[in-house]
Design a protein around this motif. Structure first.
Motif, short mmCIF file in Angstrom:
data_model
loop_
_atom_site.label_atom_id
_atom_site.label_comp_id
_atom_site.label_asym_id
_atom_site.label_seq_id
_atom_site.Cartn_x
_atom_site.Cartn_y
_atom_site.Cartn_z
N ALA A 61 0.84 -1.21 0.00
CA ALA A 61 0.00 0.00 0.00
C ALA A 61 0.86 1.25 0.00
N PRO A 62 0.41 2.34 -0.62
CA PRO A 62 1.19 3.57 -0.64
C PRO A 62 1.29 4.26 0.71
N VAL A 63 0.39 3.91 1.64
CA VAL A 63 0.42 4.50 2.97
C VAL A 63 0.56 3.40 4.00
N LYS A 64 1.55 3.54 4.87
CA LYS A 64 1.78 2.60 5.96
C LYS A 64 1.53 3.33 7.29
N LEU A 65 0.60 2.81 8.04
CA LEU A 65 0.23 3.41 9.33
C LEU A 65 0.56 2.45 10.45
N THR A 66 1.29 2.94 11.44
CA THR A 66 1.53 2.19 12.67
C THR A 66 0.84 2.90 13.82
N GLU A 230 -9.40 12.59 13.76
CA GLU A 230 -9.56 13.78 12.91
C GLU A 230 -8.23 14.17 12.27
N GLY A 231 -7.19 14.26 13.07
CA GLY A 231 -5.89 14.62 12.54
C GLY A 231 -5.32 13.53 11.65
N LEU A 232 -5.49 12.28 12.06
CA LEU A 232 -4.94 11.17 11.28
C LEU A 232 -5.63 11.04 9.93
#
Length: 248
Positions: A61-66, A230-232
């Motif tokens: 995926a182009p975005v990796k979130l931890t 909201e920020g994320l």
């Protein structure tokens, strides 16, 4: 006067024995990526990292979130309620984001839940994780009825004995039975030193990143300053827009 639960959380937050959990920061994503066909069910693509963190979604995926979370953090439970549907229904199925959950341990109860969510088939981790987060207000409220003598058992003695006391006090044994884990199996998981070692690695990784609060997010390798959905969600949208513009 603060409630027993509030006193417990205040004391637990200062506990040095259970520090932090994390996942190594993800490297920046390349400017363009080839996603798999739309027919792929990315909600079923799961994994476990070297330090025992759990992943969900397209590994390319182009975005990796931890997400660095604590099971006894009310803000984490609130974030989970706000974000879960958007991530699972919109972003993850499209292969646009991979989510990694890692623990930042604040107290022995955090440690106990983290050990139990890692217990059994790793493919069922997300079921266990969602169940504990989604019902936090119910099981954590039981702390209000805990006596000082009960709580004292959580902080003294062998770690496995302490976790068994917590599992009994919070009725976690009944909870894990829903996933086919009897008490003997749960006790073996609570005594699993290899999982405990993974959690220690996660604490060290979080410390290396300077993370000391929950929830904290790492987006494509960068620790974010906000701590809410909201920020994320805005940051994720910005990342996706930038990725799309870079691939044109």
């Amino acid at each position: 006067m603060r409630s027993p639960a509030a006193k417990f959380l205040a004391r637990a937050a200062a506990l040095a024995a259970c520090a932090i959990f994390s996942l190594a920061a993800s490297p920046p994503a390349p400017k363009s990526r080839q996603l798999a066909p739309r027919s792929t069910n990315w909600n079923s693509v799961i994994g476990v990292t070297a330090n025992g963190s759990h992943t969900l979604g397209n590994p390319d995926a182009p975005v990796k979130l931890t997400e660095f979370v604590s099971y006894t953090c009310p803000h984490c439970a609130h974030f989970h309620r706000e974000s879960d549907a958007a991530l699972r229904v919109t972003l993850i199925p499209k292969g646009r984001i991979q989510v990694t959950v890692t623990n930042l341990l604040r107290n022995p109860v955090d440690l106990t839940v983290a050990m139990l969510t890692s217990c059994g088939d790793p493919r069922r981790f997300w079921v266990r994780h969602n169940a504990f987060m989604g019902t936090q207000d119910t099981w954590l409220a039981k702390a209000q009825k805990m006596s000082p003598e009960q709580q004292a058992r959580w902080y003294k003695g062998e770690m496995a004995d302490r976790m068994r006391a917590i599992a009994g006090d919070f009725d976690f044994y009944s909870k894990v039975q829903q996933w086919g884990l009897d008490r003997a199996q749960a006790d073996r998981c609570l005594a699993d030193k290899s999982v405990l070692d993974k959690l220690r690695q996660q604490q060290a990784a979080a410390q290396d990143l300077g993370i000391d609060s929950t929830p904290t997010f790492v987006l494509n390798g960068k620790v974010q300053e906000f701590h809410d959905w909201e920020g994320l969600s805005k940051a994720i949208s910005d990342q996706l827009s930038a990725q799309q513009a870079g691939s044109v």
